[in-house]
Design an enzyme around this catalytic site. Structure first.
Site, PDB file in Angstrom:
ATOM      1  N   HIS A  91     -11.288  -4.284   7.939  1.00  0.00           N
ATOM      2  CA  HIS A  91     -11.821  -4.074   6.591  1.00  0.00           C
ATOM      3  C   HIS A  91     -12.875  -2.971   6.562  1.00  0.00           C
ATOM      4  CE1 HIS A  91      -9.707  -7.699   5.682  1.00  0.00           C
ATOM      5  NE2 HIS A  91     -10.227  -7.824   4.488  1.00  0.00           N
TER       6      HIS A  91
ATOM      7  N   GLU B  21       0.812  -1.226   0.000  1.00  0.00           N
ATOM      8  CA  GLU B  21       0.000   0.000   0.000  1.00  0.00           C
ATOM      9  C   GLU B  21       0.838   1.267   0.000  1.00  0.00           C
ATOM     10  OE1 GLU B  21      -0.648  -2.648   1.871  1.00  0.00           O
ATOM     11  OE2 GLU B  21      -2.536  -3.308   0.988  1.00  0.00           O
TER      12      GLU B  21
END
Lengths: 355, 325
Positions: B129, B60
């Site tokens: 999440h 990321e």
């Protein structure tokens, strides 16, 4: 102990040197192709950079500069690596890498403004392809990766180069950048100037890897190790890496073995973590002395030349620090207006408090 | 006009901008062939090719950092961070590097990047999440924060975000991707960043919400109406810049407000909104402004998720508290 047949391993590497510490050519095959004028220009830049560094340390002590990271000892890797680039290549420096971006075109007074915390310092002129020094040790590695991705997508024959130190090679961003460059085959050069210490932590405590150059293997990019006190070796390695990048052959990780003669920043005491013997040994490898001897033997340089360049450098530094000091101070209003392209209402309201 | 759910509207925003501007580029983990884990980019690689829409290695920080590098070379990256909890890995590049590029370069470079990420609870997803991390983003100077609540806004706001020359953190609520369909123009259009929307008018209390909570707030308003209370519901659409003008105008009318957020209670968007209400409308208030929010715990596993999240009952209760103050 013999190696297991299924064990991944690598062999030791030997750093590339072109010159011996006495300035003798020891690897003719790797001598970069440079004219006498170019050789003199490289020496000029290294002497200039050393003088500027000496002046900057003093200016820092006088409170006329802000954050400053000394560079003496690393002139070969800094000046040489920039010299090997084209002007339209893009430089993403680490925090110590001011010489590269100045030699790449950033006006010197802006380097001083940056040091003094003025945002105009970073207002890089059009046509100069650099970012300002990065404080977060590995962040610039990813910016160079993105710049290289842009060059590749636009089909431009340009390379991005980025610098960090031995400490920076421990950062997660270092691995992510190398891995991206390998996966996308990007025209980027990752330079690690291994000067033996991450502030005070010695290289032996930084990594158990055989070398930083070996870290390229895992990412599928080319890794090389260079004698970073030998400007000709640096130029050779960076030129090769740039050519590979331009030819679509992908990224190169270059570990330059170098040394900083001064502290990490203006604050740390080197006597607490280094010995006089060690400093003395590295002093014998001074890149200016070594390259100077080589040039003297060729009849291209004399002590008088060094003295002349020093004077020129001092005058130029003085002129530029004065220009920086004469530049109108930045304002909180200007700072607020630099957050977004169009200053939103809540910031306009905050700005009013400072007018 | 086409009927689209929010996911399709988001995809359509990327599609029209990929078409309009050759510098727009979409990348992230799994966004290519498969079209992302939620299929938000489905079909885009097929239509625009691998040069424009591509998968990256799983990292990321590098996704966000590469976007910064490409941004200073003239591209307009739309970078997907696969799930909101993974932005921690990219915080330096998003919130430090992208967000201060304009400042630290004295205006020479900028970061015309959209960081898209799904977030939001109630879907029984895995740990990390679903968390609502907009509070981190609005504390960061230099980045805009958008949380759409419906398909029309989502497309218009995303088109505006892609065209914006500053970095935008674009948060897409998981529970809204497929929640309902609405009319969405097929051509490109924009919804102004920083402009809230009054989704339901009322004169007794203002309910301020964003994302999925707009729908919960509307249901609560319907519930309140049964007892004769007319609640005004404001959909903020963007948290930074915040449309404090619309909020203040509403409070001038209702004199009472509550703020609803999914995120944990302390120091989040709601706290900021209340602070700004105090600064701008204190004399119009008849009661303290209350927050309806998640408790200050880590976001829970699926078991207690439904009772953890703000719901209609809690909103109604808070509204009655300020009404009866």
């Amino acid at each position: 102990m013999s190696k297991l047949p299924y064990e991944v391993h690598s062999e030791p590497v030997t750093p590339l040197s072109v010159l011996s510490p006495e300035g003798e050519v020891i690897n003719e095959a790797y001598m970069p192709n440079l004219t006498d004028e170019q050789l003199k220009e490289i020496m000029y830049r290294m002497v200039f950079t050393r003088t500027w560094d000496e002046r900057a340390v003093n200016l820092g002590r006088q409170g006329r500069l802000g954050f400053y990271a000394p560079v003496s000892g690393q002139e070969a890797s800094m000046v040489g690596s920039e010299y090997a680039l084209n002007k339209d290549d893009f430089v993403c420096p680490g925090y110590r890498d001011m010489p590269q971006i100045v030699w790449h075109g950033l006006p010197l007074y802006q380097a001083f403004l940056y040091s003094r915390g003025h945002q105009h310092g970073g207002q890089v002129p059009e046509g100069v392809h650099v970012l300002m020094p990065q404080i977060i040790i590995g962040a610039q590695i990813l910016h160079a990766t993105g710049v290289a991705m842009a060059f590749k997508k636009k089909g431009e024959k340009r390379v991005a180069i980025t610098y960090t130190g031995d400490g920076g090679s421990s950062e997660g961003d270092f691995y992510e950048g190398l891995n991206f460059a390998g996966a996308f085959k990007l025209p980027v050069i990752y330079v690690v100037q291994n000067n033996g210490y991450a502030i005070t932590t010695p290289f032996a405590k930084q990594t158990a890897a055989q070398s930083i150059a070996h870290k390229a293997l895992a990412a599928g990019v080319r890794g090389v190790q260079v004698d970073g006190m030998d400007v000709l070796a640096v130029i050779k390695a960076v030129s090769e890496a740039a050519e590979r990048g331009r030819n679509g052959e992908g990224a190169t990780l270059i570990e330059m073995i170098t040394y900083r003669f001064r502290p990490h920043s203006m604050a740390d005491d080197t006597s607490k973590y280094r010995t006089k013997d060690e400093e003395g040994e590295w002093g014998l490898k001074d890149p200016l002395t070594r390259f100077g001897k080589f040039l003297e033997k060729k009849g291209l340089w004399t002590e008088e030349d060094t003295a002349r360049v020093k004077e020129e450098a001092k005058a130029t530094v003085n002129e530029n620090i004065k220009k920086a000091e004469a530049t109108e101070k930045m304002t909180v209003g200007g700072l607020i207006d630099s957050m977004f392209e169009t200053t939103p209402a809540h910031l306009e309201a905050q700005k009013a408090d400072f007018q | 006009m086409a009927q689209m759910n929010m996911k399709e509207a988001i995809r359509d925003a990327m599609r029209v901008e990929l078409k309009n501007d050759p510098n727009v580029i979409v990348f992230g983990e799994d966004v290519g062939k498969v079209g992302g884990v939620f299929r938000a980019t489905e079909g885009l690689q097929g239509e625009f090719g691998e040069e424009r829409v591509f998968d990256t290695p799983l990292a990321e920080s590098a996704i966000a950092g590469m976007a910064v590098g490409m941004g200073i070379q003239g591209f307009r990256p739309v970078a997907e961070i696969q799930f909101v909890g993974f932005i921690y890995e990219a915080l330096d590049q998003m919130f430090v590097q992208a967000a201060r590029m304009r400042y630290r370069s004295g205006g020479r470079y900028n970061s015309p990047i959209v960081f898209r990420t799904p977030f939001g609870g109630g879907v029984k997803a895995a740990e990390l999440h679903t968390d609502s991390l907009e509070g981190l983003a609005i504390q960061t100077p230099g980045i805009k924060v958008i949380v759409p609540s419906n398909p029309y806004d989502a497309k218009g706001l995303l088109v505006a975000a892609i065209r914006d020359n500053d970095p935008v953190f674009f948060m897409e609520h998981l529970n809204l991707y497929h929640a309902f369909r609405a009319e969405v123009p097929e051509e490109a259009y924009t919804v102004e960043i920083g402009k809230a929307n009054i989704v339901r008018e009322g004169a007794d209390v203002t309910i301020i919400a964003y994302g999925l909570m707009v729908h919960t707030a509307v249901k609560a308003a319907e519930e309140l109406e049964k007892s004769g209370v007319k609640a005004e519901v404001i959909d903020l659409r963007t948290l930074l810049p915040l449309d404090i003008e619309t909020i203040v105008a509403s409070i001038q009318k209702t004199n009472r407000a509550i703020v609803v957020q999914e995120a944990q209670k302390t120091s989040g968007a709601a706290a900021e909104i209340i602070a700004q209400i105090n600064e701008n409308a204190i004399l119009h208030l008849e009661a303290p402004v209350l927050r309806v929010a998640g408790p200050d715990t880590v976001y829970p596993f699926a078991q207690v998720e439904d009772s953890w999240l703000p719901n209609v009952d809690r909103i109604v209760k808070a509204a009655n508290q300020v009404l009866n103050f």
